[in-house]
Design an enzyme around this catalytic site. Structure first.
Site, PDB file in Angstrom:
ATOM      1  N   ASP A   7      -8.894   5.714 -24.396  1.00  0.00           N
ATOM      2  CA  ASP A   7      -9.602   4.700 -23.737  1.00  0.00           C
ATOM      3  C   ASP A   7      -9.138   3.183 -23.992  1.00  0.00           C
ATOM      4  OD1 ASP A   7     -11.031   6.946 -22.673  1.00  0.00           O
ATOM      5  OD2 ASP A   7     -12.668   6.855 -24.147  1.00  0.00           O
ATOM      6  N   ASP A  43      -4.117   5.950 -28.503  1.00  0.00           N
ATOM      7  CA  ASP A  43      -5.578   5.975 -28.094  1.00  0.00           C
ATOM      8  C   ASP A  43      -5.559   6.122 -26.575  1.00  0.00           C
ATOM      9  OD1 ASP A  43      -8.292   6.042 -28.179  1.00  0.00           O
ATOM     10  OD2 ASP A  43      -8.152   3.949 -27.832  1.00  0.00           O
TER      11      ASP A  43
END
Length: 416
Positions: free
Chosen positions: A194, A192
Site C-alpha cells: 500500500d 511494502d
C-alpha cells in the site's frame, strides 16, 4: 597542445608517473598507447578512461619510473599517437595515494531537476567531510534527474548527516552508501504494498465497496502515523468489511493501480537476478494475483476470513504487522540465500519501521516524517523505479535492456 605534443614535469627518479591522453576520441588510441608502454616493459598500476560527447580522457598510472626513462617514454607515446588529435602529458606523482586504505562511498542525488547550485552544495559538503570525489556519472534524465558521485575518504556518518542537511536545503533526495563488490551481488528487494508498490491503500478501496470509507480511513491514518497499535487497528477495520463477497474483492483487484515505474523496477530487478518480495499489511485475496502476475518471488500478507464466499470480518492466521514484516524479510533472505546485509526494504508507514531497520538498506518512499527520519535514505519522487538509480543502474541501461528484449521477442515471433 597540438597533435602528438607532450610535456614532462620534473626530473625525479623512481617515482610513479601519470600518463594523460586527452582530445578527440578515435578507434585504436588505447591500443597504441599500451603498445608503446608494453614495448618498454612498463608496469601499470591503474587505468581510467572517460568519454564525454566524443572527447576522450585516458589516464594510466605507471609504477616507479627512472628519470632517464621519462623523457624517452613521453616521446615514444607522443610518436605512437602522431595521427590522433590528442594531447599527451606525463607527470611524476609526488605523493602516490594508497586508495586501498581509504573508505569508498557512493553518493546518489535525485530530483525532478538538479540545478548547478545543488551540485556545488553537494561537492562542498563532501569536501568539508574530507571526502575526495573520484568520479561523477549521470544516471538519468528521466523520469528524474540523478547523478552518482564516487567518493574516497571521509566518515560515513558525517557524510550522511552533512548531505541530509544539504538535501533539505536543496529539496532533493541524497543517498550515501558504502561502495564495494557487494553492491553488484545478488540482493533481495522487499517492497511494502500500500502506497509503495501500489497507489493508495487496499483497505480503503474495500471500505468504499461496503460504504464505510470514512470510518476505515480515519483508523488507517492513525495507524500509519504510529498513533494506534497496528494489529488492533487492522482488526477494527476488517470488522467493518463483514458482508463483502468475492465479486467485491475482484472489483477491488481490478481497480488497483501500480505506482509509476513499478513494472520497470520489478522487470529490471528480475533481469539482474535479484530476488523480489512484497511484505504487506494488506490481504492475499486482493494482491496475491497481482504479485504473481508481476513475477515477484515472495509474498507475506494477511488473509481475510471467508465463509461461503463472504467476509466474516475476521482474519485467519498470524498477523503481518510491524514485527511480522521484519520477520518476513529475514525469512525470505534466508530462503533466497542472500545475507541480510544485502537486503533492501522499501516502505512508507510506521508499520514498515522494523523492516527498514532490519534491511541492509532501508528506503522511505514518499513516507511520513517519522519514517523518513528513521530510514537510511528517502525518496520523495513518485517513481518507484528511481530505486534503480540507488543501485547504480542508469536509465540508458534499463532502456537498452528493454529494447534488446523486445527485439528478441520479435525475432522469436518472426521465426515461427
Amino acid at each position: 597542445m597540438g597533435r602528438g605534443q607532450y610535456r614532462e614535469v620534473g626530473m625525479l627518479a623512481q617515482l610513479p608517473h601519470l600518463v594523460t591522453v586527452s582530445g578527440q576520441d578515435a578507434p585504436g588510441i588505447a591500443e597504441r598507447l599500451f603498445a608503446a608502454l608494453g614495448e618498454r616493459g612498463i608496469e601499470i598500476r591503474d587505468v581510467e578512461q572517460v568519454r564525454v560527447h566524443g572527447r576522450l580522457l585516458l589516464c594510466v598510472e605507471l609504477a616507479g619510473l627512472a628519470t632517464s626513462e621519462s623523457a624517452a617514454l613521453a616521446a615514444a607515446i607522443a610518436d605512437s599517437l602522431t595521427e590522433d588529435a590528442v594531447s599527451v602529458t606525463i607527470d611524476p606523482l609526488l605523493e602516490a595515494e594508497d586508495a586501498g586504505e581509504r573508505d569508498q562511498f557512493l553518493v546518489t542525488v535525485l530530483a525532478p531537476e538538479i540545478a548547478v547550485g545543488t551540485l556545488e552544495g553537494i561537492c562542498g559538503r563532501i569536501a568539508h567531510c574530507d571526502g575526495n570525489i573520484e568520479r561523477i556519472v549521470r544516471l538519468s534524465a528521466y523520469p528524474v534527474h540523478s547523478y552518482e558521485f564516487a567518493v574516497a575518504g571521509g566518515d560515513l556518518d558525517l557524510l550522511r548527516r552533512a548531505l541530509a542537511d544539504e538535501a533539505v536545503r536543496r529539496e532533493v533526495d541524497i543517498a550515501v552508501q558504502v561502495d564495494g563488490l557487494h553492491r553488484r551481488a545478488k540482493h533481495l528487494i522487499v517492497l511494502d504494498a500500500d502506497s509503495t508498490l501500489l497507489q493508495g491503500e487496499v483497505i480503503d478501496l474495500l471500505a468504499e465497496e461496503c460504504g464505510c470509507g470514512a470510518q476505515v480511513t480515519a483508523v488507517t491514518e492513525a495507524a500509519m502515523a504510529g498513533e494506534l497499535d497496528f494489529e488492533e487497528a487492522l482488526r477494527q477495520r476488517v470488522r467493518l468489511l463483514a458482508g463483502l463477497d468475492q465479486a467485491a474483492l475482484d472489483r477491488v483487484r481490478q481497480a488497483l493501480l501500480l505506482s509509476p515505474g513499478a513494472r520497470t523496477l520489478v522487470r529490471t530487478l528480475k533481469r539482474l537476478g535479484y530476488e523480489t518480495a512484497v511484505v504487506s499489511g494488506g490481504f492475499t485475496q486482493v494482491i496475491g494475483s497481482l504479485v504473481e502476475e508481476l513475477g515477484i518471488d515472495h509474498l507475506a500478507a494477511n488473509e481475510l476470513e471467508m465463509v461461503d464466499g463472504v467476509l466474516t470480518g475476521g482474519l485467519v492466521g498470524p498477523i503481518v504487522d510491524r514485527v511480522g514484516k521484519a520477520e518476513a524479510l529475514v525469512r525470505f533472505a534466508a530462503a533466497a540465500g542472500v545475507p541480510q546485509s544485502r537486503t533492501i526494504a522499501v516502505g512508507d508507514g510506521a508499520n514498515d519501521l522494523d523492516m527498514l531497520a532490519a534491511a541492509g538498506l532501508g528506503i522511505a518512499f514518499n513516507a511520513k516524517p517519522l519514517v523518513r527520519q528513521a530510514a537510511d535514505t528517502a525518496l520523495s519522487v513518485p517513481y518507484l523505479d528511481a530505486i534503480l538509480f540507488l543501485l547504480g543502474i542508469s536509465r540508458d541501461e534499463v532502456e537498452t535492456a528493454d529494447q534488446l528484449e523486445a527485439a528478441g521477442l520479435a525475432g522469436q515471433a518472426g521465426g515461427r
